[in-house]
Design an enzyme around this catalytic site. Structure first.
Site, short mmCIF file in Angstrom:
data_model
loop_
_atom_site.label_atom_id
_atom_site.label_comp_id
_atom_site.label_asym_id
_atom_site.label_seq_id
_atom_site.Cartn_x
_atom_site.Cartn_y
_atom_site.Cartn_z
N HIS A 63 1.01 -1.15 0.01
CA HIS A 63 -0.07 -0.03 0.10
C HIS A 63 1.01 1.20 0.12
O HIS A 63 1.79 1.15 0.78
CB HIS A 63 -0.84 0.13 1.48
N TYR A 125 -6.19 4.14 7.03
CA TYR A 125 -6.17 2.64 6.50
C TYR A 125 -5.14 2.20 6.17
O TYR A 125 -4.86 0.82 6.65
CB TYR A 125 -7.08 2.90 5.20
#
Length: 144
Positions: A63, A125
């Site tokens: 990510h 997140y």
């Protein structure tokens, strides 16, 4: 506080949440490789005048919150980062002096989303992704 970047003739804020995986979604990102890749990604991003604002490497995916100037397409930046990092992995961790045709580390493609006004939610997140994956794994084990 809103921070904007600038080039000679433009002021911009272009941030993208990007996710990509090793080929066959192998759990290959661990140990020294995992510690080394963060530095490699940041260095490669700087070569394209981009910055990695936030990032997290999971064993089977990556990510990144990536800030990309408007003069570059996200696709070209991702192609550069994935390609050059695969070369680095092959040379340092696989002991190859040059690339051989047909041997790739990253899977083709990636997932990307513009960040917009919910940047803090995206940062949170990315930071908490590993905890969430562990929680889901625990729920799956409990169901067995």
């Amino acid at each position: 506080m809103q921070t904007y970047e600038s080039l000679k003739h433009s002021v911009w804020e272009c941030k993208y949440h990007v996710v990509f995986i090793p080929k066959y979604r192998r759990k290959a990102l661990y140990g020294q490789l995992r510690r080394d890749l963060g530095r490699v990604f940041r260095s490669l991003a700087e070569q394209k005048e981009c910055t990695v604002e936030e990032g997290h490497l999971m064993p089977d995916h990556v990510h990144m919150l990536l800030s990309v100037p408007p003069k570059y397409a996200v696709a070209s930046v991702m192609g550069f980062i994935k390609g050059k990092s695969a070369i680095h992995i092959a040379r340092v961790y696989a002991g190859r002096r040059r690339n051989f045709v047909g041997q790739h580390f990253w899977a083709r493609g990636y997932w990307v989303s513009t960040v917009g006004k919910n940047e803090e939610a995206i940062r949170r997140y990315i930071r908490e992704q590993e905890k969430e994956d562990q929680r889901v794994d625990q729920l799956e084990l409990a169901a067995l």
